[in-house]
Design an enzyme around this catalytic site. Sequence first.
Site, short mmCIF file in Angstrom:
data_model
loop_
_atom_site.label_atom_id
_atom_site.label_comp_id
_atom_site.label_asym_id
_atom_site.label_seq_id
_atom_site.Cartn_x
_atom_site.Cartn_y
_atom_site.Cartn_z
N GLY A 8 0.82 -1.22 0.00
CA GLY A 8 0.00 0.00 0.00
C GLY A 8 0.85 1.26 0.00
O GLY A 8 0.45 2.29 0.54
N GLY A 11 -0.49 4.89 -1.22
CA GLY A 11 -1.49 5.69 -0.49
C GLY A 11 -0.82 6.78 0.35
O GLY A 11 0.41 6.83 0.46
N GLN A 12 -1.66 7.62 0.95
CA GLN A 12 -1.09 8.73 1.76
C GLN A 12 -0.20 8.19 2.88
O GLN A 12 0.90 8.71 3.11
CB GLN A 12 -2.21 9.64 2.30
CG GLN A 12 -2.70 9.33 3.67
CD GLN A 12 -3.76 10.20 4.28
OE1 GLN A 12 -3.90 11.38 3.97
NE2 GLN A 12 -4.49 9.62 5.19
N ASP A 56 1.05 -8.33 -5.37
CA ASP A 56 -0.35 -8.06 -5.01
C ASP A 56 -0.65 -8.84 -3.74
O ASP A 56 -0.31 -10.04 -3.66
CB ASP A 56 -1.24 -8.53 -6.18
CG ASP A 56 -2.66 -8.03 -6.05
OD1 ASP A 56 -3.25 -8.20 -4.97
OD2 ASP A 56 -3.19 -7.48 -7.02
N ALA A 80 -4.86 -2.08 1.10
CA ALA A 80 -6.29 -2.37 1.33
C ALA A 80 -7.12 -1.59 0.33
O ALA A 80 -6.66 -0.61 -0.24
CB ALA A 80 -6.70 -1.93 2.74
N SER A 127 -8.36 -0.56 11.85
CA SER A 127 -9.11 0.68 11.65
C SER A 127 -10.18 0.89 12.70
O SER A 127 -10.82 -0.07 13.17
CB SER A 127 -9.79 0.60 10.28
OG SER A 127 -10.83 1.54 10.18
N GLU A 129 -12.94 1.90 12.06
CA GLU A 129 -14.20 1.46 11.43
C GLU A 129 -14.65 0.13 12.03
O GLU A 129 -15.83 -0.21 11.98
CB GLU A 129 -13.97 1.37 9.91
CG GLU A 129 -15.18 1.07 9.06
CD GLU A 129 -16.23 2.18 8.97
OE1 GLU A 129 -15.94 3.32 9.34
OE2 GLU A 129 -17.36 1.87 8.56
N TYR A 151 -16.29 -3.29 4.59
CA TYR A 151 -14.90 -2.88 4.86
C TYR A 151 -14.55 -3.15 6.33
O TYR A 151 -13.50 -3.72 6.63
CB TYR A 151 -14.74 -1.38 4.53
CG TYR A 151 -13.47 -0.78 5.03
CD1 TYR A 151 -12.29 -0.85 4.29
CD2 TYR A 151 -13.41 -0.13 6.28
CE1 TYR A 151 -11.11 -0.29 4.77
CE2 TYR A 151 -12.24 0.42 6.75
CZ TYR A 151 -11.10 0.35 6.00
OH TYR A 151 -9.93 0.90 6.47
N LYS A 155 -11.75 -5.65 7.92
CA LYS A 155 -10.67 -5.18 8.82
C LYS A 155 -10.65 -5.98 10.13
O LYS A 155 -9.60 -6.23 10.70
CB LYS A 155 -10.84 -3.68 9.11
CG LYS A 155 -10.32 -2.78 8.00
CD LYS A 155 -8.79 -2.74 7.96
CE LYS A 155 -8.25 -1.85 6.85
NZ LYS A 155 -6.79 -1.93 6.70
N HIS A 181 -7.39 9.53 9.61
CA HIS A 181 -6.20 10.39 9.53
C HIS A 181 -6.10 10.92 8.11
O HIS A 181 -6.28 10.20 7.14
CB HIS A 181 -4.96 9.64 9.99
CG HIS A 181 -4.82 8.26 9.46
ND1 HIS A 181 -5.63 7.22 9.87
CD2 HIS A 181 -3.99 7.75 8.54
CE1 HIS A 181 -5.30 6.13 9.24
NE2 HIS A 181 -4.30 6.43 8.40
N ARG A 186 -4.55 13.11 0.96
CA ARG A 186 -5.74 12.26 1.06
C ARG A 186 -6.47 12.22 -0.28
O ARG A 186 -6.56 13.26 -0.97
CB ARG A 186 -6.64 12.88 2.13
CG ARG A 186 -7.83 12.05 2.54
CD ARG A 186 -7.45 10.74 3.12
NE ARG A 186 -8.32 10.33 4.21
CZ ARG A 186 -8.61 9.06 4.46
NH1 ARG A 186 -8.12 8.10 3.70
NH2 ARG A 186 -9.37 8.74 5.48
O1 G4F Z 1 -14.12 10.34 4.93
P1 G4F Z 1 -14.94 9.10 4.99
O2 G4F Z 1 -15.25 8.45 3.69
O3 G4F Z 1 -14.18 8.14 6.00
P2 G4F Z 1 -14.65 6.85 6.84
O4 G4F Z 1 -15.81 6.19 6.23
O5 G4F Z 1 -14.80 7.28 8.27
O6 G4F Z 1 -13.40 5.90 6.68
C1 G4F Z 1 -12.06 6.37 6.76
O7 G4F Z 1 -11.60 6.22 8.08
C2 G4F Z 1 -11.50 4.87 8.54
C3 G4F Z 1 -10.98 4.92 9.97
O8 G4F Z 1 -12.09 4.95 10.83
C4 G4F Z 1 -10.56 4.08 7.64
F1 G4F Z 1 -10.46 2.83 8.09
C5 G4F Z 1 -11.12 4.11 6.23
O9 G4F Z 1 -10.23 3.41 5.36
C6 G4F Z 1 -11.21 5.56 5.79
O10 G4F Z 1 -9.91 6.09 5.74
O11 G4F Z 1 -16.34 9.41 5.71
C7 G4F Z 1 -16.39 10.03 6.98
C8 G4F Z 1 -17.83 10.37 7.33
C9 G4F Z 1 -18.84 9.23 7.16
O12 G4F Z 1 -19.69 9.23 8.28
C10 G4F Z 1 -19.64 9.58 5.93
O13 G4F Z 1 -20.98 9.12 5.93
O14 G4F Z 1 -18.27 11.39 6.42
C11 G4F Z 1 -19.61 11.10 6.02
N1 G4F Z 1 -19.87 11.75 4.74
C12 G4F Z 1 -20.86 12.66 4.52
N2 G4F Z 1 -20.88 13.03 3.25
C13 G4F Z 1 -19.22 11.55 3.59
C14 G4F Z 1 -19.86 12.35 2.63
N3 G4F Z 1 -18.17 10.76 3.29
C15 G4F Z 1 -17.72 10.78 2.00
N4 G4F Z 1 -16.65 10.02 1.68
N5 G4F Z 1 -18.33 11.54 1.03
C16 G4F Z 1 -19.41 12.34 1.29
O15 G4F Z 1 -19.93 13.02 0.41
#
Ligand code: G4F
Length: 328
Positions: A8, A11-12, A56, A80, A127, A129, A151, A155, A181, A186
């Site tokens: 990976g 990635g960032q 891979d 991942a 994570s 998550e 996901y 994990k 993070h 990002r």
């Molecule tokens: O930025 P997100 O897509 O991150 P999410 O789902 O928290 O996951 C990230 O953090 C995890 C660690 O907890 C990592 F394991 C994972 O790989 C990834 O890096 O979404 C954050 C929040 C969610 O609640 C989502 O519903 O933002 C909300 N959200 C609202 N509008 C949105 C949007 N998310 C995205 N991506 N796009 C939207 O338009």
Amino acid sequence: MKRALITGVTGQDGLYLSELLLSKGYEVYGLIRGQNNPKAELVRRTVPGVKLLTGDITDLASLIRAFGEAQPDEVYNLGAISFVAYSWENAKLTSDVTGQGVLNVLEATRLYAGDDISKVRFYQASSSEMFGKVQDVPQRETTLLWPRSPYGVAKVFGHYMTINYRESYGMHASSGILFNHESPRRGPEFVTRKVTQAVARISLGLQDSISLGNLDAKRDWGFAGDYVDAMWRMLQQDEADDYVVATGETHSIRELLDVAFSHVGIDDWEGKVVQDPRFFRPAEVDLLIGDPTKARERLDWTPKVGFLELVRMMVESDVAQQKELAGR
Ligand code: G4F
């Protein structure tokens, strides 16, 4: 000179970790997937000292070959499919890569170590998550896992498999339960970068509004550059273990919007944000906030960049990038 193998690497986190390890004098190998991977150029440009290997994490034979070439002392499994929303549409693929992929890297590590399991140390990118429908506030290493997305389920598999290799084979295998993070590196599909990129474009008159999903979800957002240091510290401990890596603060998407818009002089953003059902998730993780006490006490790790500084850093980087793209 220590040798590290990073999956990976494109990635960032892979980029920040490569920079950290190179600065410490490591020989760093990065695993790159696929034929003519377009991100290989990004790695060559950003961290030219990294030696790229093809492989891979879903292909054990390719991993065995990569281990043979890299001869690593430390393995960081960051590979991942990491976009949570995508995992509902591609649940099998996500479980193959994000879940079973961990087992492949653990197995390649064990086979490479042979009779001397102490010759290599392993880091798994777990994570927050995994906490999903949270059973404790704040979440810590002992909190019951209740994942809410394919996901998250994948994990959890990787996390328990890492613990199992530690307990079964005595492998120095640690798992970092990293909360969200972020950084200017990002991907724009994640909410922080989606917001900072749109705010930059709106401030420059290049875009009118941004479409988002749930604005009430709360996340514990830290700076990716700080978090890779915690990964490295885990592998320097005498004993392998699991650690929550977080800031201990939580903020909603609305607060993210407040800080990002106000940094470009826009105080009333309501008219510029459209809520679109396409961005809501089938099952949401409503509240994440981590307790990083164990990481602070055992790893002497604390995050340096706070929420306000992080969001402002990302907005400024996006304003500069958008100006350059627009030829201003
Ligand atoms: O930025 P997100 O897509 O991150 P999410 O789902 O928290 O996951 C990230 O953090 C995890 C660690 O907890 C990592 F394991 C994972 O790989 C990834 O890096 O979404 C954050 C929040 C969610 O609640 C989502 O519903 O933002 C909300 N959200 C609202 N509008 C949105 C949007 N998310 C995205 N991506 N796009 C939207 O338009």
